[in-house]
Design a protein around this motif. Structure first.
Motif, short mmCIF file in Angstrom:
data_model
loop_
_atom_site.label_atom_id
_atom_site.label_comp_id
_atom_site.label_asym_id
_atom_site.label_seq_id
_atom_site.Cartn_x
_atom_site.Cartn_y
_atom_site.Cartn_z
N GLU A 16 13.09 -18.62 19.58
CA GLU A 16 12.15 -18.69 20.71
C GLU A 16 12.89 -18.83 22.04
O GLU A 16 12.52 -18.22 23.04
CB GLU A 16 11.20 -19.87 20.53
N THR A 17 13.92 -19.68 22.06
CA THR A 17 14.67 -19.91 23.30
C THR A 17 15.30 -18.62 23.79
O THR A 17 15.19 -18.25 24.97
CB THR A 17 15.77 -20.96 23.07
N PHE A 20 12.73 -16.14 25.15
CA PHE A 20 12.24 -16.53 26.47
C PHE A 20 13.23 -16.10 27.56
O PHE A 20 12.85 -15.56 28.60
CB PHE A 20 12.02 -18.04 26.51
N LYS A 23 13.31 -12.22 27.95
CA LYS A 23 12.13 -11.74 28.67
C LYS A 23 12.22 -12.04 30.16
O LYS A 23 11.80 -11.22 30.99
CB LYS A 23 10.86 -12.36 28.08
#
Length: 273
Positions: A16-17, A20, A23
């Motif tokens: 997830e990190t 993020f 993106k």
């Protein structure tokens, strides 16, 4: 239609990190045309080679958040050999921390996930303490880690909240002579229960202050010694029937009582191991 550029994400957690960050960067380059392919829970070097091969074939970038040194070194070496751009998203900040704080990182994966789990466990315990405060729902007694019981003004609610901040699910039950305790109190393991007792003089003092704060008459029965003796005797009878440990909270701060309870339950857990 413009072809999307591909970024592969490799992570020893869920990724997830990294996603993020990718993106956020992609937004500066018309991020709508970036395709992210996530490869989570990478724990062996064998998991890395297929990603490098795919990235080479697709002329893609690899962004990674690996904290195990052997995996990171292998990825860097193989990506360099294959001419693939591989970006370590954590290392610059990791090195800054090491330089500033003079400490070495743990190099253990999934620590952030563990912190998240602990945070949500604490929030769940706080919500539990609010829901099952003051005996409002006896069904919570079976679900609780700890059940506090005592007469009014023995710090049941603040103790419940304090223990909840240590991730214990706590329900509390007020003991009142005119009201029978819930049946569930006598069916749950007695090891979960903790009785709270207090000296009559201290309880009289606390209740009189409470009466003043509420703007009531000072001669109400709530703070009378006759009433206090009656309540304490009844509470002790219930606690003896349950055979639970009893803590005298007369001259103890909430933190002190909570520490005793936490220590009590930790010792029990050790014995059960």
């Amino acid at each position: 239609m413009e072809q999307k550029e591909i970024v592969h994400i490799i992570s020893d957690s869920v990724g997830e990190t990294a996603e993020f960050v990718v993106k956020a960067v992609a937004a500066q380059f018309n991020g709508g045309y970036i395709e992210i392919r996530r490869h989570p829970h990478v724990e062996e070097v064998e998991d890395i080679d297929p990603v490098i091969e795919a990235a080479k074939r697709q002329n893609a970038i690899i962004a990674y958040t690996l904290v195990v040194t052997s995996l990171k070194d292998y990825l860097d070496r193989r990506a360099d050999e294959e001419g693939v751009i591989a970006v370590d998203l954590m290392n610059p900040l990791m090195e800054a921390f090491m330089k500033k704080f003079h400490k070495e990182p743990y190099h253990r994966p999934k620590l952030m996930r563990k912190l998240d789990e602990e945070y949500f466990k604490k929030i769940e315990a706080i919500e539990f303490a609010v829901k099952y405060d003051d005996g409002r729902d006896a069904t919570g007694l079976k679900k609780a880690d700890i059940v506090l019981l005592g007469v009014s003004r023995t710090s049941k609610t603040p103790l419940s909240m304090y223990l909840a901040h240590h991730s214990f699910k706590v329900a509390n039950v007020p003991i009142v002579p005119e009201i029978d305790p819930p049946e569930e109190l006598f069916t749950i393991p007695r090891e979960k229960c903790v009785g709270l007792m207090i000296a009559p003089e201290k309880l009289n003092e606390i209740r009189k202050e409470r009466i003043r704060a509420m703007g009531l008459k000072s001669d109400v029965n709530y703070a009378s010694y006759d009433r206090i003796y009656e309540e304490l005797a009844y509470a002790e009878k219930i606690m003896r029937k349950i055979r639970c440990p009893i803590i005298d909270v007369s001259n103890k701060a909430v933190e002190e009582t909570a520490s005793l309870i936490i220590e009590m339950f930790k010792n029990r857990e050790e014995l059960l191991k």
